[in-house]
Design a protein around this motif. Structure first.
Motif, PDB file in Angstrom:
ATOM      1  N   PRO A   1     -14.147   9.742  -3.011  1.00 48.93           N
ATOM      2  CA  PRO A   1     -14.987   8.717  -2.369  1.00 48.93           C
ATOM      3  C   PRO A   1     -14.267   7.973  -1.254  1.00 48.93           C
ATOM      4  O   PRO A   1     -14.895   7.566  -0.271  1.00 48.93           O
ATOM      5  CB  PRO A   1     -15.333   7.786  -3.536  1.00 48.93           C
ATOM      6  CG  PRO A   1     -15.207   8.634  -4.755  1.00 48.93           C
ATOM      7  CD  PRO A   1     -14.092   9.588  -4.461  1.00 48.93           C
ATOM      8  N   VAL A   2     -12.944   7.792  -1.394  1.00 46.41           N
ATOM      9  CA  VAL A   2     -12.197   7.084  -0.355  1.00 46.41           C
ATOM     10  C   VAL A   2     -12.219   7.871   0.951  1.00 46.41           C
ATOM     11  O   VAL A   2     -12.416   7.321   2.042  1.00 46.41           O
ATOM     12  CB  VAL A   2     -10.750   6.829  -0.820  1.00 46.41           C
ATOM     13  CG1 VAL A   2      -9.947   6.174   0.296  1.00 46.41           C
ATOM     14  CG2 VAL A   2     -10.735   5.964  -2.071  1.00 46.41           C
ATOM     15  N   VAL A   3     -12.031   9.187   0.840  1.00 41.40           N
ATOM     16  CA  VAL A   3     -12.047  10.032   2.037  1.00 41.40           C
ATOM     17  C   VAL A   3     -13.434  10.015   2.678  1.00 41.40           C
ATOM     18  O   VAL A   3     -13.573   9.938   3.903  1.00 41.40           O
ATOM     19  CB  VAL A   3     -11.620  11.465   1.681  1.00 41.40           C
ATOM     20  CG1 VAL A   3     -11.752  12.378   2.897  1.00 41.40           C
ATOM     21  CG2 VAL A   3     -10.193  11.478   1.164  1.00 41.40           C
ATOM     22  N   LYS A   4     -14.476  10.069   1.847  1.00 39.53           N
ATOM     23  CA  LYS A   4     -15.838  10.009   2.381  1.00 39.53           C
ATOM     24  C   LYS A   4     -16.067   8.691   3.113  1.00 39.53           C
ATOM     25  O   LYS A   4     -16.659   8.661   4.196  1.00 39.53           O
ATOM     26  CB  LYS A   4     -16.856  10.158   1.248  1.00 39.53           C
ATOM     27  CG  LYS A   4     -16.885  11.532   0.608  1.00 39.53           C
ATOM     28  CD  LYS A   4     -17.939  11.580  -0.482  1.00 39.53           C
ATOM     29  CE  LYS A   4     -17.994  12.944  -1.144  1.00 39.53           C
ATOM     30  NZ  LYS A   4     -19.010  12.987  -2.230  1.00 39.53           N
ATOM     31  N   PHE A   5     -15.595   7.598   2.513  1.00 41.91           N
ATOM     32  CA  PHE A   5     -15.764   6.287   3.138  1.00 41.91           C
ATOM     33  C   PHE A   5     -15.040   6.231   4.479  1.00 41.91           C
ATOM     34  O   PHE A   5     -15.566   5.698   5.465  1.00 41.91           O
ATOM     35  CB  PHE A   5     -15.233   5.206   2.198  1.00 41.91           C
ATOM     36  CG  PHE A   5     -15.308   3.815   2.768  1.00 41.91           C
ATOM     37  CD1 PHE A   5     -16.499   3.114   2.771  1.00 41.91           C
ATOM     38  CD2 PHE A   5     -14.182   3.218   3.317  1.00 41.91           C
ATOM     39  CE1 PHE A   5     -16.575   1.837   3.298  1.00 41.91           C
ATOM     40  CE2 PHE A   5     -14.245   1.941   3.851  1.00 41.91           C
ATOM     41  CZ  PHE A   5     -15.449   1.249   3.843  1.00 41.91           C
ATOM     42  N   VAL A   6     -13.834   6.793   4.525  1.00 42.62           N
ATOM     43  CA  VAL A   6     -13.068   6.791   5.774  1.00 42.62           C
ATOM     44  C   VAL A   6     -13.773   7.620   6.840  1.00 42.62           C
ATOM     45  O   VAL A   6     -13.857   7.226   8.014  1.00 42.62           O
ATOM     46  CB  VAL A   6     -11.643   7.318   5.522  1.00 42.62           C
ATOM     47  CG1 VAL A   6     -10.912   7.525   6.843  1.00 42.62           C
ATOM     48  CG2 VAL A   6     -10.870   6.356   4.633  1.00 42.62           C
ATOM     49  N   ILE A   7     -14.312   8.766   6.443  1.00 46.37           N
ATOM     50  CA  ILE A   7     -14.993   9.634   7.409  1.00 46.37           C
ATOM     51  C   ILE A   7     -16.243   8.956   7.962  1.00 46.37           C
ATOM     52  O   ILE A   7     -16.464   8.901   9.181  1.00 46.37           O
ATOM     53  CB  ILE A   7     -15.351  10.983   6.751  1.00 46.37           C
ATOM     54  CG1 ILE A   7     -14.074  11.759   6.408  1.00 46.37           C
ATOM     55  CG2 ILE A   7     -16.245  11.804   7.678  1.00 46.37           C
ATOM     56  CD1 ILE A   7     -14.330  13.037   5.647  1.00 46.37           C
TER      57      ILE A   7
END
Length: 311
Positions: A6-12
């Motif tokens: 989820p962190v990577v998705k949020f960053v993207i």
């Protein structure tokens, strides 16, 4: 294939939003800041920025509070919907679904931010209203000072349009909540036909709480519609272009003006009928009748009659 955290998705997603929306605005603001500084008008840009921020904060918080309040009211105790199943008794038609409260809360926040950003574009009209002065010249039709049409009318029109949009959004969110929670649902029952039970046609079942809530918002919309007719549409007749020149024509004065007044009164009467339906426990019937009656009167008074006079 490994799952994306989820962190990577949020960053993207955040990076995409920043590149598409935030960065261009920052570049534009930086260029304006440098240019205004060179010509000695940076205070103008600061005034615009502070006014925009004040509008975004004030309108955004008010809109979010209104939408959240309606969602909280919608979460109140709901009453079961009885549906005839057979000749033995009734069954609770409200399905045991989990309301989409969190999703609708995010939607209300996004809608509030969007409305606030749209409203902030009227910063110049707000400053004109705050610093406007009387012209000392009254127009002939309504006897108002010309300053009303220059400073007050644009802000009044935008404010009422914003309230109407907010009310419509509240209706959509409340309906979505009641659909997700079962307050508004399609129901199928069994009805006896001779000795054989048959499936009854599907019907939209609306709980009393859902009907009262939506009807209350409809009444608010009708009141706002009346205010728009009186304080925006009627003064706007002075800018009409139905005649050979810009201004109120014969049709505007003798047909559209009475029609707008009639439609405004009809809107208030319709709002009163909706409230009466809520009090009497017949919100659906009264609301549907009030909307139909208001639409009919509005079409006749604002479209049909002026068109007949214009001919």
């Amino acid at each position: 294939m490994p799952l994306v955290s989820p962190v990577v998705k949020f960053v993207i997603v955040g990076s995409i939003i920043f590149l598409l929306f935030v960065l261009p605005s920052l570049v534009s603001f930086g260029a304006s800041w440098l240019w205004m500084g060179e010509i000695g008008f940076r205070t103008v840009l600061v005034r615009e920025l502070t006014t925009r921020l004040a509008l975004v904060a004030g309108i955004g918080l008010a809109a979010f509070g209104f939408l959240r309040l309606n969602l909280r009211i919608a979460r109140g105790p709901s009453r079961p919907l009885p549906v005839v199943m057979d000749d033995i008794g009734l069954r609770n038609a409200a399905p045991t679904r989990r309301p989409a409260g969190n999703l609708l809360g995010v939607a209300s926040l996004a809608a509030s931010v969007f409305l606030a950003l749209v409203a902030s574009s009227g910063w110049l009209a707000v400053l004109k209203l705050v610093h406007g002065v009387r012209f000392g010249i009254n127009e002939a039709m309504f006897g108002r000072d010309v300053a009303f049409y220059v400073f007050t009318l644009p802000v009044l029109s935008g404010a009422l349009a914003l309230l109407v949009a907010l009310t419509v959004l509240a209706v959509l969110l409340v309906v979505a909540f009641h659909v997700s929670s079962g307050g508004i649902a399609m129901s199928v029952g069994l009805v006896p036909r001779g000795d054989i039970p048959v499936i009854a046609p599907q019907e939209i079942r609306v709980s009393r709480d859902a009907a009262n809530h939506v009807s209350g918002l409809v009444a608010l919309y009708l009141v706002l519609a009346a205010l728009q007719l009186w304080f925006v549409d009627i003064p706007g007749l002075l800018f009409s272009s139905t005649g050979p020149m810009v201004g109120a024509s014969y049709t505007d004065v003798h047909a559209r003006l009475p029609g707008l007044n009639i439609a405004a009164v009809a809107a208030l009467l319709a709002a009163g009928a909706v409230i009466a339906g809520i009090v009497r426990g017949k919100a659906r019937r009264y609301t549907a009748g009030a909307i139909a009656a208001y639409a009919a009167v509005s079409i006749l008074a604002r479209v049909v009659y002026p068109a007949a006079v214009q001919k």
